[in-house]
Enzyme design. Structure first.
Site: not given
Length: 718
Positions: A405, A439, A442, A472, A475, A477
């Site tokens: 995997d 971030e 977030s 989508g 962010v 700030a």
């Protein structure tokens, strides 16, 4: 139907045929569903229906066969055996000395007095096991020993008191003593074979320091309960599993994972019981105690594996099952041929009978497979490779294809910042600082990767004055007089931020399977940050090793073809199957198994469980979910994928040892039985194996098998 499993400790088994006899008797009892008795580990693993039979009744059945179940502490049977052996050695040496250097008319009476305690005191365990075996309608090697020594002893008694003729007291005494010595040496050697597991069981500390009513108190580790706050100082063992709530330290987890480098621990990190705290003080909350700790689970798993049988062992078990009765018939035939057909004396025929019974012990054949399997499983456990059963250890040696995997197996399974590209005169640390400010709160995996990278570089991350997440997109700030935007191209386009001068860089990063974020300050692009799921250490090395060994290596992933192909290129892997749903992975594995090809699947997540089950060998990464571990046949406690190659080489080495042991055991019996029966005597008249030499040969044969298996303890993969 509700069933239960139990593992019983059995003392008194002298050879693999004892284990087979116990297994045969218990398998016929109502309520016993599965039974596996292993001579080397002195354990019986049972699955039973408690409505039809209880454990106490099973124990009574085993005791009725002449063995001891769950009665003695480890080592007591061996200590008793040594005491009897010393008595046998002392008396046997006296008997041999008298036979060799002193001869007088009344000597046979003295020999009788010296040999009788050896026959019935030192030899009592053989008589006891033979009696219970015959009562249960089974014939074991104890029967061979008792018949051979009893024939020599009682014939000597007859010539001592009733008829004229030679005595064979020294034969009976030396045989019993030599066989007893061989069994004890074999038992000690076999315990050495599983030394790693014994050490593992002894790792757990005896006490724990917990906080009760604001005070530190040392209590037995058995009294620790989930939720207790535990303190561990430098150099001390961590008593139970838990989560750090305060402190910072490095912890040596090598005894669990096989990894030699200490692991850093801080608040929020998990700690494992029996590992060693190295540098700082740790305060943690207990989450798993008693049988739920990782150490206890590993010990249980390995113990179950030791009590399983490899498919190759079935051949040896079938031979051992029929070998003893066949030898008994052969010995009687040998006596009859020499005395009644060849006209030899009864003394000569008796010696041939005794020699044949002694030399033909099938112990070497019976322990040829389990000794090597035991050492192999123990060696794997030392390295953090847990084989769930002996079948997995054998099967992986025939491996032809390994499927990996991608996410969480070949890669870390979490995003990591790979590139920070400052533009318009900005510095790398500044780009990271403002990206991390945006971030910080977030909670998004990409944002956490940015914050982690900033922390690693020692960048201070103040709080933003305000923060907003745009699904989508990214962010936004504000910090002091700076408006911060961090996100994808769509966010930049919506804010009319110019990006034409960095478009080529973004495309190049995206072609490498990376996620790109653009940082803008006051509506001006100042940097580009790329994030990706990076390869684990050792991934490239294990792929190279497996391909060098001639195995087909395949990546099977649900990720996009573009990302999968980029990772495959880094790994020099020539076959990739991407964009596959979990249910489709099973079909892919089935197609690879066509033609009887042995296929292994290496994975870690819930979506890998069906594929791990479908594969001939499921290899579950230890950091994966419980369901993945449950589905796997082999568990890698650490994330080091190089252990896949190590497991393969260890399996091949173990199978080689088993084949060597079986060849030796079969060759030994093929050569020595005819010699003991006197096949060369008609030609050379001197070539016949004396019973004492036969006993020594039998002991040496067993020890050669055990010693050859013990050589696996020094195995290191190249």
């Amino acid at each position: 139907m509700s069933t239960k499993k139990v593992i019983l400790k059995i003392e008194g088994m002298c050879c693999p045929s004892c284990a087979i006899a116990i297994e045969h008797i218990l398998a016929g009892k109502r309520g016993v569903l599965n039974i596996m008795v292993e001579f080397l580990t002195k354990r019986a693993a049972l699955e039973y229906n408690p409505k039809e039979i209880e454990v106490n009744e099973i124990i009574r059945i085993i005791r009725g066969l002449g063995y001891k179940a769950m009665e003695l502490e480890g080592g007591e049977e061996i200590r008793k055996g040594w005491h009897l052996l010393f008595l046998g050695l002392f008396l046997s040496i006296l008997i041999l000395t008298l036979e060799l250097f002193f001869r007088f008319p009344e000597m046979k009476y003295l020999l009788f007095l010296l040999a009788t305690p050896v026959q019935f005191v030192v030899g009592f365990p053989f008589y006891k096991r033979t009696y219970y075996g015959l009562r249960a309608k089974t014939i074991t090697v104890d029967t061979l020993y008792i018949l051979s020594t009893s024939v020599a002893y009682f014939y000597s008694v007859t010539t001592t008191f009733f008829i004229h003729g030679p005595t064979f007291y020294e034969v009976a005494a030396v045989l019993i003593t030599t066989v007893s010595l061989g069994m004890l040496l074999e038992d000690v050697a076999c315990k050495r074979a599983g030394g790693a597991i014994m050490k593992l069981m002894e790792l757990a500390p005896r006490t724990a320091r917990v906080i009760k009513e604001g005070k530190e108190e040392d209590i037995p580790v058995e009294e620790v309960v989930v939720g207790n706050i535990v303190i561990v100082r430098p150099g001390e063992k961590i008593p139970v599993d838990g989560v750090v709530i305060e402190g910072y330290s490095s912890v040596d987890e090598s005894m669990i994972s096989g990894e030699p480098i200490p692991v850093e621990k801080k608040a929020g990190d998990e700690v494992i019981g029996a590992t060693i705290n190295k540098t700082g003080i740790l305060k943690f909350q207990a989450t798993k105690v008693g049988r739920d700790t990782m150490l206890a689970q590993i010990v249980d798993l390995v113990e179950e594996a030791l009590n399983s049988k490899a498919p190759i062992q079935r051949l040896a078990d079938r031979v051992v099952q029929y070998f003893t009765p066949a030898v008994l018939l052969l010995a009687l035939l040998t006596f009859s041929v020499w005395h009644f057909l060849a006209g030899e004396s009864i003394q000569f025929a008796l010696l041939a009978l005794v020699a044949t019974l002694v030399v033909a012990c099938p112990c070497a054949l019976g322990i040829a497979t389990p000794t090597a399997v035991w050492v192999g499983i123990s060696k794997g456990a030392e390295r953090g490779i847990l084989f769930k059963d002996a079948k997995a250890l054998e099967l992986i040696s025939r491996l032809k294809c390994v499927i990996f995997d991608k996410t969480g197996t070949l890669t870390l399974g979490k995003p990591v910042v790979t590139d920070v590209i400052p533009i318009n005169g900005w510095e790398e640390r500044e780009v990271l600082k403002f990206a991390a400010i945006a971030e910080k709160n977030s909670g998004h995996p990409l944002g956490e990767a940015v914050v982690q990278k900033a922390k690693e570089m020692g960048v201070e991350i103040p709080d933003a004055h305000y923060f907003i997440a745009i699904p989508g997109r990214g962010v936004k700030a504000r910090y002091n007089d700076k408006e911060i935007s961090l996100g994808n191209s769509k966010l930049m386009e919506e804010d009319n931020i110019r990006m034409d001068f960095i478009t080529e860089r973004i495309k190049r990063l995206q072609s490498q399977g990376k996620t790109v974020m653009i940082l803008a300050i006051n509506e001006k692009a100042v940097g580009v940050i790329a994030v990706a799921d990076v390869l684990k250490d050792g991934s490239s090395e294990v792929i190279e090793r497996l391909r060098r060994d001639g195995l087909e290596v395949v990546m099977l992933t649900g990720d996009s073809k573009r990302t999968a192909m980029f990772i495959a290129k880094e790994l020099n892997m020539n076959r990739v199957i991407a964009e596959v749903l979990p249910r489709e992975k099973v079909a892919v594995i089935k197609s690879l198994q066509e033609g009887g090809k042995v296929v292994a699947m290496v994975g870690d997540g819930i979506n890998d469980a069906p594929a791990l089950t479908q594969a001939d060998i499921g290899i579950a990464i230890g950091s994966g979910t419980d369901i993945a571990k449950e589905a796997g046949n082999i568990i890698l406690v650490s994330d080091d994928l190089r252990n896949v190659d190590y497991a393969l080489k260890l399996s091949r080495k173990t199978m080689n040892k088993i084949k060597q042991n079986l060849i030796w055991a079969f060759s030994y019996n093929i050569i020595t039985i005819p010699l003991a029966a006197g096949i060369l005597y008609p030609v050379f008249h001197m070539v016949i194996l004396p019973p004492m030499v036969c006993a020594i040969a039998m002991v040496v044969s067993d020890l050669i098998v055990v010693g050859n298996s013990l050589l696996l303890r020094g195995f290191e993969a190249k």
